[in-house]
Design an enzyme around this catalytic site. Sequence first.
Site, PDB file in Angstrom:
ATOM      1  N   LYS A  10      16.668  47.681  -7.238  1.00 40.46           N
ATOM      2  CA  LYS A  10      16.987  48.740  -6.745  1.00 40.46           C
ATOM      3  C   LYS A  10      18.462  49.338  -7.305  1.00 40.46           C
ATOM      4  O   LYS A  10      19.310  48.669  -7.188  1.00 40.46           O
ATOM      5  CB  LYS A  10      17.095  48.603  -5.116  1.00 40.46           C
ATOM      6  CG  LYS A  10      17.284  50.083  -4.395  1.00 40.46           C
ATOM      7  CD  LYS A  10      15.944  50.855  -4.301  1.00 40.46           C
ATOM      8  CE  LYS A  10      14.933  50.226  -3.131  1.00 40.46           C
ATOM      9  NZ  LYS A  10      13.747  51.011  -3.194  1.00 40.46           N
ATOM     10  N   THR A  55      11.975  45.989  -4.058  1.00 42.54           N
ATOM     11  CA  THR A  55      13.176  46.330  -4.349  1.00 42.54           C
ATOM     12  C   THR A  55      13.886  46.882  -3.182  1.00 42.54           C
ATOM     13  O   THR A  55      14.942  47.209  -2.907  1.00 42.54           O
ATOM     14  CB  THR A  55      12.977  47.772  -5.208  1.00 42.54           C
ATOM     15  OG1 THR A  55      12.131  48.682  -4.725  1.00 42.54           O
ATOM     16  CG2 THR A  55      12.423  47.100  -6.383  1.00 42.54           C
ATOM     17  N   ASP A  56      12.917  47.055  -1.790  1.00 38.36           N
ATOM     18  CA  ASP A  56      13.557  47.524  -0.645  1.00 38.36           C
ATOM     19  C   ASP A  56      14.072  46.388  -0.132  1.00 38.36           C
ATOM     20  O   ASP A  56      15.483  46.541   0.836  1.00 38.36           O
ATOM     21  CB  ASP A  56      12.330  47.846   0.168  1.00 38.36           C
ATOM     22  CG  ASP A  56      12.991  48.584   1.623  1.00 38.36           C
ATOM     23  OD1 ASP A  56      13.489  49.638   1.479  1.00 38.36           O
ATOM     24  OD2 ASP A  56      12.834  47.946   2.697  1.00 38.36           O
ATOM     25  N   PHE A 155      47.774  63.350 -37.605  1.00 39.44           N
ATOM     26  CA  PHE A 155      46.201  63.156 -38.107  1.00 39.44           C
ATOM     27  C   PHE A 155      46.394  63.709 -39.615  1.00 39.44           C
ATOM     28  O   PHE A 155      46.521  64.926 -39.736  1.00 39.44           O
ATOM     29  CB  PHE A 155      45.095  63.713 -37.304  1.00 39.44           C
ATOM     30  CG  PHE A 155      43.752  63.172 -37.783  1.00 39.44           C
ATOM     31  CD1 PHE A 155      43.448  61.911 -38.113  1.00 39.44           C
ATOM     32  CD2 PHE A 155      42.837  64.149 -38.229  1.00 39.44           C
ATOM     33  CE1 PHE A 155      42.491  61.341 -38.345  1.00 39.44           C
ATOM     34  CE2 PHE A 155      41.663  63.834 -38.431  1.00 39.44           C
ATOM     35  CZ  PHE A 155      41.162  62.188 -38.598  1.00 39.44           C
ATOM     36  N   ARG A 172      50.639  66.705 -32.686  1.00 41.02           N
ATOM     37  CA  ARG A 172      49.294  67.252 -31.996  1.00 41.02           C
ATOM     38  C   ARG A 172      49.238  66.545 -30.483  1.00 41.02           C
ATOM     39  O   ARG A 172      49.946  65.435 -30.236  1.00 41.02           O
ATOM     40  CB  ARG A 172      47.814  66.704 -32.776  1.00 41.02           C
ATOM     41  CG  ARG A 172      47.760  65.328 -32.863  1.00 41.02           C
ATOM     42  CD  ARG A 172      46.424  65.213 -33.431  1.00 41.02           C
ATOM     43  NE  ARG A 172      45.940  63.603 -33.428  1.00 41.02           N
ATOM     44  CZ  ARG A 172      44.884  63.090 -33.613  1.00 41.02           C
ATOM     45  NH1 ARG A 172      43.545  63.912 -33.775  1.00 41.02           N
ATOM     46  NH2 ARG A 172      44.306  61.607 -33.674  1.00 41.02           N
ATOM     47  N   GLN A 215      41.609  55.677 -33.550  1.00 38.76           N
ATOM     48  CA  GLN A 215      41.336  54.204 -33.923  1.00 38.76           C
ATOM     49  C   GLN A 215      42.382  53.368 -33.822  1.00 38.76           C
ATOM     50  O   GLN A 215      42.214  52.140 -33.292  1.00 38.76           O
ATOM     51  CB  GLN A 215      40.556  54.082 -35.124  1.00 38.76           C
ATOM     52  CG  GLN A 215      39.263  54.804 -35.599  1.00 38.76           C
ATOM     53  CD  GLN A 215      39.392  56.325 -35.923  1.00 38.76           C
ATOM     54  OE1 GLN A 215      40.226  56.901 -35.576  1.00 38.76           O
ATOM     55  NE2 GLN A 215      38.314  56.794 -36.504  1.00 38.76           N
ATOM     56  N   ASN A 241      37.471  61.720 -28.180  1.00 42.84           N
ATOM     57  CA  ASN A 241      38.834  62.743 -28.599  1.00 42.84           C
ATOM     58  C   ASN A 241      38.555  63.886 -28.017  1.00 42.84           C
ATOM     59  O   ASN A 241      38.120  64.722 -28.205  1.00 42.84           O
ATOM     60  CB  ASN A 241      38.841  62.613 -30.086  1.00 42.84           C
ATOM     61  CG  ASN A 241      40.175  63.236 -30.390  1.00 42.84           C
ATOM     62  OD1 ASN A 241      41.055  63.724 -29.561  1.00 42.84           O
ATOM     63  ND2 ASN A 241      40.599  62.890 -31.782  1.00 42.84           N
ATOM     64  N   HIS A 243      39.728  67.166 -27.540  1.00 42.24           N
ATOM     65  CA  HIS A 243      40.389  68.062 -28.638  1.00 42.24           C
ATOM     66  C   HIS A 243      41.207  69.136 -28.016  1.00 42.24           C
ATOM     67  O   HIS A 243      40.728  69.689 -27.091  1.00 42.24           O
ATOM     68  CB  HIS A 243      39.575  68.504 -29.729  1.00 42.24           C
ATOM     69  CG  HIS A 243      38.768  67.529 -30.442  1.00 42.24           C
ATOM     70  ND1 HIS A 243      39.312  66.760 -31.420  1.00 42.24           N
ATOM     71  CD2 HIS A 243      37.476  67.155 -30.619  1.00 42.24           C
ATOM     72  CE1 HIS A 243      38.672  66.048 -31.919  1.00 42.24           C
ATOM     73  NE2 HIS A 243      37.322  66.052 -31.504  1.00 42.24           N
TER      74      HIS A 243
END
Length: 292
Positions: A10, A55-56, A155, A172, A215, A241, A243
């Site tokens: 469940k 599942t109950d 970058f 940045r 990274q 990322n 941006h």
Amino acid sequence: MILGQNQYGKAENRVVRITRDGTTHHIKDLNVSVALSGDMEDVHLSGSNAAVLTTDTTKNTVFAFAKEHGIASAEAFGMALARHFVAGQPSIRTARIRLEEYAWARIETPGPRRHSFVRENQETRTAQVTFDGTDWEIVSGLKDLVVLNSTDSEFTGYLKDRYTTLPETRDRILATRVQACWRHASADADWDPVHRQAREHLLGAFADTYSLSLQQTLYRMGTRVLENCPGIEEIRLSLPNQHHFLVDLEPFGLTNDNEVYHAADRPYGLIEATILREGAEPRIPADMTTLA
């Protein structure tokens, strides 16, 4: 035909446990998904339910355990459930419990009554507990931890071809939504303090790293956790990322000196990696953190 890997249970049992300590109340808010596997060939091949715990029933067990055992931590609650399902039924050989915990902060008010809370709009704590009757695997983590550095990120020097339009930048915004999970070396840990420490070191490394690439930042974050949390063997990180692009204000006769940005939600770069302690075996699957 041959039946391959299979499981059932469940999913997304939302359980809220209130602990009343006089006029001071405490809240635990979990989303619990149960997956069971074992001797389940007959139910698939012939439809016989003789080996099936419904599942109950698994749903009812989650709520009953919240009452009977309380919820000390997501990991401890998951371990109690996993042990119960595997030990209780011979047809069930492995139980995997996935948990999300939603944080609430107390609303402090005058007087002795302390039972009001506000949902914290932050990340979600996660855990996965797997037990096969002998061995445990405990993976903790978090998701949707949004962080941003407004500088100390650049970058440059990347590959370029005829389709490259992105300009290099020495300054940045670096923003991401951290998805992280880490595997514990044993099933014996002080879960809440370890989680707090891992989170603090993720944040500390993000803030302290002068980033030449996302990274590099990811690697520093994972390494910081392993260096400071000896009970963690492996950590996997998924960092989209988020941006932020400088807005061209020249049409309005204005200069944009790294002040006004457009925050783009998609598409986004997606950086993912696993960092391991020396000699550790990689066991966290990629799909536990990936957003794609």
